[in-house]
Structure formats: structure tokens, C-alpha cells
Design a protein around this motif. Structure first.
Motif, mmCIF file in Angstrom:
data_model
loop_
_atom_site.group_PDB
_atom_site.id
_atom_site.type_symbol
_atom_site.label_atom_id
_atom_site.label_comp_id
_atom_site.label_asym_id
_atom_site.label_seq_id
_atom_site.Cartn_x
_atom_site.Cartn_y
_atom_site.Cartn_z
ATOM 1 N N LEU A 103 10.379 -35.454 -24.229
ATOM 2 C CA LEU A 103 8.826 -35.451 -24.054
ATOM 3 C C LEU A 103 7.980 -34.277 -24.405
ATOM 4 O O LEU A 103 8.387 -33.051 -24.228
ATOM 5 C CB LEU A 103 8.636 -35.491 -22.377
ATOM 6 N N ASP B 106 0.653 -32.558 -25.165
ATOM 7 C CA ASP B 106 -0.451 -33.300 -25.833
ATOM 8 C C ASP B 106 -0.910 -32.825 -27.134
ATOM 9 O O ASP B 106 -0.914 -33.393 -28.003
ATOM 10 C CB ASP B 106 -1.468 -33.226 -24.753
ATOM 11 N N THR C 188 7.549 -38.655 -27.065
ATOM 12 C CA THR C 188 6.399 -39.360 -26.334
ATOM 13 C C THR C 188 5.611 -38.107 -25.431
ATOM 14 O O THR C 188 6.381 -37.135 -25.548
ATOM 15 C CB THR C 188 6.768 -40.619 -25.587
ATOM 16 N N VAL C 189 4.595 -38.525 -25.088
ATOM 17 C CA VAL C 189 3.715 -37.612 -24.295
ATOM 18 C C VAL C 189 4.352 -37.122 -23.001
ATOM 19 O O VAL C 189 4.931 -38.173 -22.381
ATOM 20 C CB VAL C 189 2.353 -38.058 -23.976
ATOM 21 N N ALA C 190 4.419 -36.052 -22.622
ATOM 22 C CA ALA C 190 4.979 -35.478 -21.250
ATOM 23 C C ALA C 190 4.093 -35.961 -20.064
ATOM 24 O O ALA C 190 3.425 -35.123 -19.603
ATOM 25 C CB ALA C 190 5.266 -34.033 -21.459
ATOM 26 N N CYS C 191 4.328 -37.241 -19.658
ATOM 27 C CA CYS C 191 3.452 -37.667 -18.570
ATOM 28 C C CYS C 191 4.465 -38.380 -17.728
ATOM 29 O O CYS C 191 5.406 -39.265 -18.283
ATOM 30 C CB CYS C 191 2.342 -38.460 -18.876
ATOM 31 N N ASN C 192 4.271 -38.771 -16.426
ATOM 32 C CA ASN C 192 5.179 -39.360 -15.596
ATOM 33 C C ASN C 192 5.321 -40.810 -15.785
ATOM 34 O O ASN C 192 6.425 -41.468 -15.800
ATOM 35 C CB ASN C 192 4.748 -39.269 -14.115
ATOM 36 N N PRO C 193 4.026 -41.571 -16.271
ATOM 37 C CA PRO C 193 4.429 -43.018 -16.453
ATOM 38 C C PRO C 193 5.300 -43.179 -17.634
ATOM 39 O O PRO C 193 6.072 -44.266 -17.770
ATOM 40 C CB PRO C 193 2.838 -43.366 -16.765
ATOM 41 N N ASP C 194 5.081 -42.552 -18.884
ATOM 42 C CA ASP C 194 6.183 -42.459 -20.028
ATOM 43 C C ASP C 194 7.454 -42.161 -19.560
ATOM 44 O O ASP C 194 8.389 -43.039 -19.962
ATOM 45 C CB ASP C 194 5.716 -41.702 -21.335
ATOM 46 N N GLY D 177 6.629 -32.036 -11.870
ATOM 47 C CA GLY D 177 6.198 -33.626 -12.289
ATOM 48 C C GLY D 177 7.601 -34.295 -12.869
ATOM 49 O O GLY D 177 7.744 -35.328 -12.551
ATOM 50 N N ALA E 27 9.400 -37.926 -11.282
ATOM 51 C CA ALA E 27 9.904 -38.995 -12.177
ATOM 52 C C ALA E 27 11.461 -39.348 -11.949
ATOM 53 O O ALA E 27 11.776 -40.542 -12.046
ATOM 54 C CB ALA E 27 9.567 -38.592 -13.652
#
Length: 285
Positions: free
Chosen positions: A106, A109, A127-133, A171, A175
Motif C-alpha cells: 500500500l 497518494d 495500490t493506494v493506501a486506503c481501507n477499501p483497497d 487505519g 482494515a
């Protein structure tokens, strides 16, 4: 029977030609995130292998703590001015793990706003460090790698080496909790010495829209040569996994998230101290 002279080169040439045939014929797969295992195995991992084996003389321990299959969230300390530690970790884990698992990193941005770098990050599984991914990858049974210190970790001064920075709002813990995924802390020693940051020119960083502008013993004084990492000795240790399956109902509880994030951070910090005692000379054999 031992290899004859030239056998190794014959195999490399044959492997290279087979790779080119697959690429030209489109005989390879790319997942929904853009991950290209064929390109990663044939191009990126061999380059990183040279770095972690020969240049950094990396020793890896505790790989048995990484699950043989199924999801896990690998959480590490971040350092080094340039985030080579994430790439080295992913290549070393793939090589040392009994089932040669890929680590889906992760990234910030900024990484995915940079031309070329963004494409390379996607191709190697990032991929982008976000919870959905993160949750989608974990839900699909992947190993996911995260560095909660972010730019605060890789952009800290050499005087603060191996002192973990704040882990943000946890975060990564949310996850893991939502997917019931075990958390595997990992401590990395060696990254702090590759580009020792002596100063940060903040006005120049703001002008270039960068999180920091480093001054090291070799950069910017030596120009492009200043980008060659110093050959520090690396130690990577995976710690026992922290289970979360019993806490799935607490994914939105700030106290549970904070306590678990603090447990992961403390585990990594204590392991760093132990590894540093094993490696008294940063540039030793």
C-alpha cells in the motif's frame, strides 16, 4: 552433474526469450489492480534480488510467522529517505517464503500521482493506501504490506534513526479487524543508513510539492551519483502474528484500534532494538 561453462547463460537467454514471447503474444495476466506477476518475476524481482542479496547482504528471519496461504497484514517500520525498504521487503519475502507469496504494498497518494512510478507500482502489485483497497485485497486472501509511519518515517533525520514515528489513526488496524486478518509486524534494520538524511530543505520541498527535500552526505553534492545507496547491512525479522478474528465487531471502536496499533508499534520498536544489538556495525559483513 555440475553446470558446464555457459549453461547458466544459456538458461538466462532461454528464459529471456520465453518472456519476450509471452509479452508479444499477450500470454500473461494482470489483475484488477494492475498487478503483473509475470513482469514482476522476470524483471523487477531479479533487480531487487541483486540489491538485497549482494549490496545489502540481507538476512531474513521469522518467515515462518507469515501464513502459508490466506490473508495477512504485514506492518513494518519505514525509513531510508527513499522507500527502498518496501521493495526490498517484498522481494525478500517472495524469495524466502516456502510458497513464494507476493506482498501487495500500500503506497501514498503521491506515488500514484507520479508518471512512470505510478505504473511501476501498479505492475508490481501496489495500490493506494486506503481501507477499501486494503480490505478488497485481504478479502481475496492476499498478503498486504503497509508502513503506517508514511513520509514521517522515510523523511526523518538520521539523528532520529530507528525511532518509530506516530502510526497515524490506525487505519491499517481497522482494515485487519473488518476482515479478521492476522497482523504480522516486521522490523527492518539497514534502511536508515542507505541515504542518511542530515537536513531537510523545507522551502525547496514546498516549491517542488514534495514532503521533504533531503540533504545527505552524497546528495545533492554528487548529483546523480548521490542516488547510489550506501551498502549498509540489512536485517529483516518477521514477528509472531497478532490475531484479530475475535475482534471483528470492534473495527469501529477507537480504543480497540488504538490499543492494537500501539501493540504493533511496540512490537516493532522492541524488535528493532534487538536487531541493532545483533548488528553493531551498520556496514559490517
Amino acid at each position: 552433474m555440475p553446470d558446464r561453462p555457459g549453461d547458466q547463460w544459456d538458461r538466462r537467454v532461454a528464459s529471456g526469450l520465453a518472456f519476450l514471447r509471452r509479452r508479444l503474444a499477450g500470454d500473461y495476466e494482470v489483475d484488477e489492480f494492475g498487478f503483473d506477476p509475470d513482469l514482476t518475476d522476470a524483471v523487477f524481482h531479479p533487480l531487487l534480488r541483486r540489491l538485497y542479496r549482494d549490496w545489502f547482504r540481507t538476512e531474513v528471519s521469522g518467515v515462518e510467522h507469515v501464513p502459508v496461504d490466506g490473508p495477512a497484514l504485514v506492518v513494518g517500520n519505514h525509513s531510508g529517505t527513499v522507500a527502498l525498504d518496501a521493495l526490498i521487503l517484498s522481494a525478500a519475502l517472495h524469495d524466502k517464503h516456502p510458497t513464494h507469496r507476493y506482498l501487495r504494498l500500500l503506497g501514498a497518494d503521491l506515488v500514484f500521482r507520479m508518471p512512470v512510478v505510478s505504473e511501476l507500482a501498479r505492475k508490481t502489485g501496489g495500490t493506494v493506501a486506503c481501507n477499501p483497497d486494503a480490505e478488497r485485497l485481504l478479502g481475496g486472501g492476499d498478503l498486504v504490506g503497509v508502513f503506517p509511519e508514511g513520509f514521517k518515517g522515510i523523511g526523518k533525520l538520521y539523528a532520529d534513526r530507528y525511532k518509530l514515528q506516530r502510526f497515524g489513526r490506525g487505519g491499517f488496524v481497522s482494515a485487519a479487524l473488518r476482515t479478521g486478518t492476522p497482523i504480522v509486524p516486521v522490523a527492518i534494520v539497514g534502511g536508515e543508513e542507505i541515504y542518511p538524511m542530515l537536513a531537510d530543505i523545507k522551502p525547496l520541498a514546498r516549491l517542488l510539492k514534495l514532503p521533504y527535500f533531503p540533504v545527505t552526505p552524497t546528495f545533492p553534492w554528487l548529483g546523480p551519483l548521490g542516488m547510489v545507496p550506501l551498502p549498509s547491512k540489512w536485517l529483516i525479522e518477521f514477528c509472531p502474528p497478532i490475531p484479530t478474528a475475535h475482534l471483528t465487531d470492534s473495527a469501529d471502536d477507537p480504543l480497540v484500534v488504538f490499543n492494537l496499533a500501539d501493540q504493533v508499534r511496540e512490537t516493532i520498536q522492541q524488535t528493532l532494538h534487538t536487531l541493532l544489538e545483533r548488528r553493531p556495525d551498520p556496514f559490517g559483513p
